[in-house]
Design a protein around this motif. Structure first.
Motif, PDB file in Angstrom:
ATOM      1  N   TYR A 154      28.541  42.044  31.527  1.00 58.14           N
ATOM      2  CA  TYR A 154      28.218  43.461  31.697  1.00 58.14           C
ATOM      3  C   TYR A 154      28.270  43.864  33.167  1.00 58.14           C
ATOM      4  O   TYR A 154      28.880  44.876  33.524  1.00 58.14           O
ATOM      5  CB  TYR A 154      26.836  43.770  31.119  1.00 58.14           C
ATOM      6  N   ALA A 155      27.657  43.047  34.005  1.00 62.44           N
ATOM      7  CA  ALA A 155      27.615  43.384  35.431  1.00 62.44           C
ATOM      8  C   ALA A 155      29.008  43.382  36.054  1.00 62.44           C
ATOM      9  O   ALA A 155      29.386  44.323  36.742  1.00 62.44           O
ATOM     10  CB  ALA A 155      26.705  42.400  36.172  1.00 62.44           C
ATOM     11  N   ARG A 156      29.765  42.348  35.802  1.00 59.63           N
ATOM     12  CA  ARG A 156      31.045  42.178  36.497  1.00 59.63           C
ATOM     13  C   ARG A 156      32.211  42.938  35.874  1.00 59.63           C
ATOM     14  O   ARG A 156      33.101  43.386  36.586  1.00 59.63           O
ATOM     15  CB  ARG A 156      31.392  40.695  36.577  1.00 59.63           C
ATOM     16  N   LYS A 157      32.223  43.048  34.558  1.00 61.39           N
ATOM     17  CA  LYS A 157      33.365  43.681  33.888  1.00 61.39           C
ATOM     18  C   LYS A 157      33.039  45.078  33.376  1.00 61.39           C
ATOM     19  O   LYS A 157      33.918  45.772  32.876  1.00 61.39           O
ATOM     20  CB  LYS A 157      33.825  42.821  32.707  1.00 61.39           C
ATOM     21  N   GLY A 158      31.787  45.444  33.466  1.00 67.66           N
ATOM     22  CA  GLY A 158      31.368  46.746  32.954  1.00 67.66           C
ATOM     23  C   GLY A 158      30.926  47.677  34.052  1.00 67.66           C
ATOM     24  O   GLY A 158      31.711  48.471  34.574  1.00 67.66           O
ATOM     25  N   ILE A 159      29.692  47.549  34.426  1.00 71.49           N
ATOM     26  CA  ILE A 159      29.082  48.505  35.345  1.00 71.49           C
ATOM     27  C   ILE A 159      29.757  48.526  36.717  1.00 71.49           C
ATOM     28  O   ILE A 159      29.958  49.586  37.298  1.00 71.49           O
ATOM     29  CB  ILE A 159      27.549  48.271  35.450  1.00 71.49           C
ATOM     30  N   LEU A 160      30.144  47.358  37.234  1.00 71.52           N
ATOM     31  CA  LEU A 160      30.750  47.322  38.568  1.00 71.52           C
ATOM     32  C   LEU A 160      32.140  47.938  38.634  1.00 71.52           C
ATOM     33  O   LEU A 160      32.601  48.297  39.713  1.00 71.52           O
ATOM     34  CB  LEU A 160      30.789  45.887  39.111  1.00 71.52           C
ATOM     35  N   VAL A 161      32.795  48.051  37.494  1.00 73.80           N
ATOM     36  CA  VAL A 161      34.123  48.683  37.485  1.00 73.80           C
ATOM     37  C   VAL A 161      34.071  50.085  36.879  1.00 73.80           C
ATOM     38  O   VAL A 161      35.101  50.675  36.574  1.00 73.80           O
ATOM     39  CB  VAL A 161      35.183  47.799  36.770  1.00 73.80           C
ATOM     40  N   GLY A 162      32.864  50.597  36.718  1.00 71.45           N
ATOM     41  CA  GLY A 162      32.686  51.981  36.307  1.00 71.45           C
ATOM     42  C   GLY A 162      32.787  52.261  34.826  1.00 71.45           C
ATOM     43  O   GLY A 162      32.959  53.409  34.425  1.00 71.45           O
ATOM     44  N   ARG A 163      32.673  51.243  34.000  1.00 66.05           N
ATOM     45  CA  ARG A 163      32.732  51.470  32.553  1.00 66.05           C
ATOM     46  C   ARG A 163      31.377  51.945  32.037  1.00 66.05           C
ATOM     47  O   ARG A 163      30.347  51.409  32.405  1.00 66.05           O
ATOM     48  CB  ARG A 163      33.120  50.187  31.835  1.00 66.05           C
TER      49      ARG A 163
END
Length: 145
Positions: free
Chosen positions: A56-65
């Motif tokens: 979640y942190a690396r592939k979600g929130i940090l890339v704006g998803r």
């Protein structure tokens, strides 16, 4: 100690899962409700991935998803590292440490039988060491086990 012994100490209903078309938000809700750091992704009875807080942190929130608009299949880890229930706990710990992961699905005869976390491993090792120390202390003091 083997992984099988760790699984025996866990409640039977500790395999929490979602499907790949679950939203990230729904998966996070389940993880918060169950106080867990990862869920398995199971589609049509087959293990297809794992979704963790790190995903979640690396592939979600940090890339704006946005979690309510993103599906698990977009952010889950598909390349799974698994263990067999007859592997020794120290092998699992070494694997977790070297691969920088916190959860390992347990597979026996191509079937998912459980999941262990780094917390499960550390807790089991601490219990085992405490039992060993207690036995040694009893032996030294001459009292029966």
């Amino acid at each position: 100690m083997k992984i099988r012994q760790v699984l025996k100490n866990k409640p039977i209903d500790t395999i929490y899962s979602v499907t790949s078309d679950t939203t990230v938000y729904e998966a996070l809700q389940l993880m918060a409700e169950k106080n867990i750091g990862a869920v398995l992704v199971i589609d049509d009875g087959q293990l297809s991935g794992i979704f963790s807080e790190r995903d979640y942190a690396r592939k979600g929130i940090l890339v704006g998803r946005a979690s309510k608009e993103t599906y698990i299949n977009e952010v889950m880890t598909e390349k799974l590292i698994t263990v067999d229930p007859d592997q020794h706990l120290d092998e699992a710990m070494l694997l977790m440490s070297s691969k920088h992961i916190r959860h390992l699905p347990v597979i026996e005869a191509d079937q998912l039988t459980g999941i262990i976390s780094i917390n499960d491993v550390v807790s089991a090792i601490i219990r085992d060491q405490k039992n060993h120390i207690d036995s040694l202390e009893s032996y030294i003091s001459g009292s029966p086990f």
